[in-house]
Design a protein around this motif. Structure first.
Motif, PDB file in Angstrom:
ATOM      1  N   GLY A  97       0.819  -1.206   0.000  1.00  0.00           N
ATOM      2  CA  GLY A  97       0.000   0.000   0.000  1.00  0.00           C
ATOM      3  C   GLY A  97       0.854   1.257   0.000  1.00  0.00           C
ATOM      4  O   GLY A  97       0.557   2.221  -0.713  1.00  0.00           O
ATOM      5  N   VAL A  98       1.922   1.271   0.802  1.00  0.00           N
ATOM      6  CA  VAL A  98       2.827   2.426   0.834  1.00  0.00           C
ATOM      7  C   VAL A  98       3.456   2.646  -0.535  1.00  0.00           C
ATOM      8  O   VAL A  98       3.541   3.780  -1.035  1.00  0.00           O
ATOM      9  CB  VAL A  98       3.922   2.225   1.904  1.00  0.00           C
ATOM     10  CG1 VAL A  98       4.984   3.321   1.794  1.00  0.00           C
ATOM     11  CG2 VAL A  98       3.314   2.219   3.307  1.00  0.00           C
ATOM     12  N   LEU A  99       3.876   1.549  -1.155  1.00  0.00           N
ATOM     13  CA  LEU A  99       4.503   1.645  -2.476  1.00  0.00           C
ATOM     14  C   LEU A  99       3.519   2.153  -3.518  1.00  0.00           C
ATOM     15  O   LEU A  99       3.834   3.065  -4.307  1.00  0.00           O
ATOM     16  CB  LEU A  99       5.043   0.270  -2.890  1.00  0.00           C
ATOM     17  CG  LEU A  99       5.750   0.190  -4.250  1.00  0.00           C
ATOM     18  CD1 LEU A  99       6.990   1.073  -4.256  1.00  0.00           C
ATOM     19  CD2 LEU A  99       6.131  -1.258  -4.559  1.00  0.00           C
ATOM     20  N   VAL A 100       2.328   1.592  -3.529  1.00  0.00           N
ATOM     21  CA  VAL A 100       1.308   1.987  -4.501  1.00  0.00           C
ATOM     22  C   VAL A 100       0.901   3.449  -4.297  1.00  0.00           C
ATOM     23  O   VAL A 100       0.639   4.166  -5.264  1.00  0.00           O
ATOM     24  CB  VAL A 100       0.078   1.053  -4.377  1.00  0.00           C
ATOM     25  CG1 VAL A 100      -1.114   1.620  -5.135  1.00  0.00           C
ATOM     26  CG2 VAL A 100       0.418  -0.341  -4.897  1.00  0.00           C
ATOM     27  N   ALA A 101       0.867   3.885  -3.050  1.00  0.00           N
ATOM     28  CA  ALA A 101       0.459   5.259  -2.751  1.00  0.00           C
ATOM     29  C   ALA A 101       1.431   6.292  -3.314  1.00  0.00           C
ATOM     30  O   ALA A 101       1.052   7.453  -3.517  1.00  0.00           O
ATOM     31  CB  ALA A 101       0.327   5.441  -1.240  1.00  0.00           C
ATOM     32  N   CYS A 102       2.664   5.876  -3.586  1.00  0.00           N
ATOM     33  CA  CYS A 102       3.663   6.805  -4.129  1.00  0.00           C
ATOM     34  C   CYS A 102       3.504   7.026  -5.624  1.00  0.00           C
ATOM     35  O   CYS A 102       4.007   8.017  -6.164  1.00  0.00           O
ATOM     36  CB  CYS A 102       5.070   6.269  -3.862  1.00  0.00           C
ATOM     37  SG  CYS A 102       5.497   6.123  -2.127  1.00  0.00           S
ATOM     38  N   ILE A 103       2.819   6.109  -6.301  1.00  0.00           N
ATOM     39  CA  ILE A 103       2.755   6.146  -7.766  1.00  0.00           C
ATOM     40  C   ILE A 103       2.172   7.446  -8.312  1.00  0.00           C
ATOM     41  O   ILE A 103       2.751   8.052  -9.228  1.00  0.00           O
ATOM     42  CB  ILE A 103       1.978   4.924  -8.297  1.00  0.00           C
ATOM     43  CG1 ILE A 103       2.756   3.640  -7.974  1.00  0.00           C
ATOM     44  CG2 ILE A 103       1.728   5.046  -9.794  1.00  0.00           C
ATOM     45  CD1 ILE A 103       2.033   2.369  -8.369  1.00  0.00           C
ATOM     46  N   LEU A 136       2.945  12.414 -11.533  1.00  0.00           N
ATOM     47  CA  LEU A 136       2.683  13.852 -11.667  1.00  0.00           C
ATOM     48  C   LEU A 136       3.964  14.670 -11.568  1.00  0.00           C
ATOM     49  O   LEU A 136       4.130  15.668 -12.278  1.00  0.00           O
ATOM     50  CB  LEU A 136       1.691  14.305 -10.595  1.00  0.00           C
ATOM     51  CG  LEU A 136       0.226  13.921 -10.816  1.00  0.00           C
ATOM     52  CD1 LEU A 136      -0.622  14.398  -9.648  1.00  0.00           C
ATOM     53  CD2 LEU A 136      -0.297  14.523 -12.113  1.00  0.00           C
ATOM     54  N   GLY A 137       4.859  14.241 -10.689  1.00  0.00           N
ATOM     55  CA  GLY A 137       6.118  14.957 -10.530  1.00  0.00           C
ATOM     56  C   GLY A 137       6.964  14.923 -11.790  1.00  0.00           C
ATOM     57  O   GLY A 137       7.541  15.935 -12.206  1.00  0.00           O
ATOM     58  N   LEU A 138       7.032  13.754 -12.419  1.00  0.00           N
ATOM     59  CA  LEU A 138       7.812  13.615 -13.650  1.00  0.00           C
ATOM     60  C   LEU A 138       7.188  14.388 -14.807  1.00  0.00           C
ATOM     61  O   LEU A 138       7.886  14.984 -15.633  1.00  0.00           O
ATOM     62  CB  LEU A 138       7.952  12.137 -14.023  1.00  0.00           C
ATOM     63  CG  LEU A 138       8.813  11.284 -13.080  1.00  0.00           C
ATOM     64  CD1 LEU A 138       8.743   9.818 -13.489  1.00  0.00           C
ATOM     65  CD2 LEU A 138      10.262  11.771 -13.088  1.00  0.00           C
ATOM     66  N   LEU A 139       5.858  14.382 -14.874  1.00  0.00           N
ATOM     67  CA  LEU A 139       5.170  15.020 -15.995  1.00  0.00           C
ATOM     68  C   LEU A 139       5.045  16.537 -15.848  1.00  0.00           C
ATOM     69  O   LEU A 139       5.217  17.281 -16.824  1.00  0.00           O
ATOM     70  CB  LEU A 139       3.771  14.410 -16.160  1.00  0.00           C
ATOM     71  CG  LEU A 139       3.700  12.958 -16.630  1.00  0.00           C
ATOM     72  CD1 LEU A 139       2.250  12.485 -16.675  1.00  0.00           C
ATOM     73  CD2 LEU A 139       4.356  12.797 -18.008  1.00  0.00           C
ATOM     74  N   PHE A 140       4.745  16.990 -14.630  1.00  0.00           N
ATOM     75  CA  PHE A 140       4.398  18.399 -14.458  1.00  0.00           C
ATOM     76  C   PHE A 140       5.247  19.131 -13.417  1.00  0.00           C
ATOM     77  O   PHE A 140       4.984  20.315 -13.153  1.00  0.00           O
ATOM     78  CB  PHE A 140       2.921  18.523 -14.052  1.00  0.00           C
ATOM     79  CG  PHE A 140       1.977  17.841 -15.008  1.00  0.00           C
ATOM     80  CD1 PHE A 140       1.804  18.311 -16.289  1.00  0.00           C
ATOM     81  CD2 PHE A 140       1.279  16.707 -14.607  1.00  0.00           C
ATOM     82  CE1 PHE A 140       0.938  17.692 -17.167  1.00  0.00           C
ATOM     83  CE2 PHE A 140       0.404  16.072 -15.473  1.00  0.00           C
ATOM     84  CZ  PHE A 140       0.232  16.568 -16.768  1.00  0.00           C
ATOM     85  N   GLY A 141       6.225  18.461 -12.819  1.00  0.00           N
ATOM     86  CA  GLY A 141       7.000  19.077 -11.751  1.00  0.00           C
ATOM     87  C   GLY A 141       7.648  20.397 -12.140  1.00  0.00           C
ATOM     88  O   GLY A 141       7.528  21.404 -11.424  1.00  0.00           O
ATOM     89  N   ASP A 142       8.307  20.437 -13.290  1.00  0.00           N
ATOM     90  CA  ASP A 142       8.993  21.663 -13.718  1.00  0.00           C
ATOM     91  C   ASP A 142       8.001  22.777 -14.014  1.00  0.00           C
ATOM     92  O   ASP A 142       8.231  23.940 -13.676  1.00  0.00           O
ATOM     93  CB  ASP A 142       9.848  21.373 -14.960  1.00  0.00           C
ATOM     94  CG  ASP A 142      11.030  20.477 -14.652  1.00  0.00           C
ATOM     95  OD1 ASP A 142      11.410  20.397 -13.463  1.00  0.00           O
ATOM     96  OD2 ASP A 142      11.571  19.850 -15.588  1.00  0.00           O
TER      97      ASP A 142
END
Length: 275
Positions: free
Chosen positions: A84-90, A95-101
């Protein structure tokens, strides 16, 4: 004075990283009120380093729990919890990779942070004002599906700088049926891979700036102080939520948000991009 700035930044980061009050908002206030002369690039890099100290405090505080990961093959409860912890990070990773910048370039401004603090405070008050009996009172009972939903709600902090990762994950957990203490504890667990991964990646990318312009001594001071204060803040928050609501934090968030808006209106603080 660099060592002094490192000390103060470490204290502020450690106290605010896991409380639902936005470390981003407080670091903005800290830098402006102290008149820290560092460039934006140096500030950003340094904040990543001291965030790593706060993350390490969670691993130390819950070291017995994290050691239970070795039982995931034989213990169904542990397998469900850590999956659950791992899945919750997805959601946050995607979003960070796509829209972080883009988010940093367009939304990482004091006025945006101020309104995030205020709106988040109001939502916190409203959620705490509900009369709902929690259905989950043990972290092992959260489940993978509910964990993923908490992770998705956590992304509100990514999309709206200043909302607070801790606040969004804790409030999300409470809305989804977790009691206050369980939601808080799960937020701590979730912060390790979410923030730890981002901190490690940025440390690798900005290592020359971090150790070249900031200096090893200041890195050690900031990260070390952040570790100690975050460890103490975790223990205090767990005791606090066992007998209190988050309404006090809600009021505090609104006050800090209004303070930032006042500083902007009076010209004491610039509303330029912080990225």
């Amino acid at each position: 004075m660099d060592w002094f700035y490192a000390l103060i930044y470490g204290i502020v980061e450690g106290i605010t990283e896991f409380l639902p009050i936005s470390s981003t908002g407080h670091l903005i206030l800290t830098g402006n009120l102290m008149g820290v002369p560092w460039s934006k690039e140096v500030k950003d890099a340094f904040e990543v380093v001291i965030q790593g100290g706060a993350i390490l405090s969670v691993l130390v505080f819950y070291w017995r729990d994290f050691l239970k990961i070795r039982h995931v093959n034989t213990d169904p409860q542990q397998r469900t919890l850590w999956l659950g912890v791992l899945v919750a990070c997805i959601p946050a990773v995607i979003l960070g990779l796509l829209f972080g910048d883009a988010i940093k370039a367009n939304l990482f401004r004091p006025s945006v942070v101020a309104w995030a603090l205020i709106v988040g405070g109001v939502l916190m008050w409203l959620i705490e004002s509900r009369r709902v009996t929690p259905s989950v009172s043990a972290i092992e009972g959260i489940g993978v599906r509910r964990s993923f939903m908490i992770g998705a709600l956590q992304c509100l902090a990514l999309l709206w700088p200043g909302f607070s990762r801790s606040a969004s994950s804790i409030l999300g957990g409470m809305v989804l049926g977790l009691d206050r203490a369980t939601a808080t504890r799960f937020s701590f667990y979730l912060g390790v891979p979410t923030l730890g991964g981002a901190a490690l990646l940025n440390l690798i990318q900005e290592r020359e700036l971090i150790f070249g312009e900031i200096g090893l001594l200041n890195v050690v001071i900031g990260a070390g102080v952040s570790f100690v204060t975050a460890y103490l803040a975790i223990g205090w928050l767990l005791k606090f939520v066992s007998t209190n609501t988050f309404k006090g934090f809600a009021v505090y968030r609104v006050i800090v948000g209004i303070l930032i808006l006042i500083l902007l209106a009076t010209g004491v603080m610039s509303n330029g991009s912080l990225a």
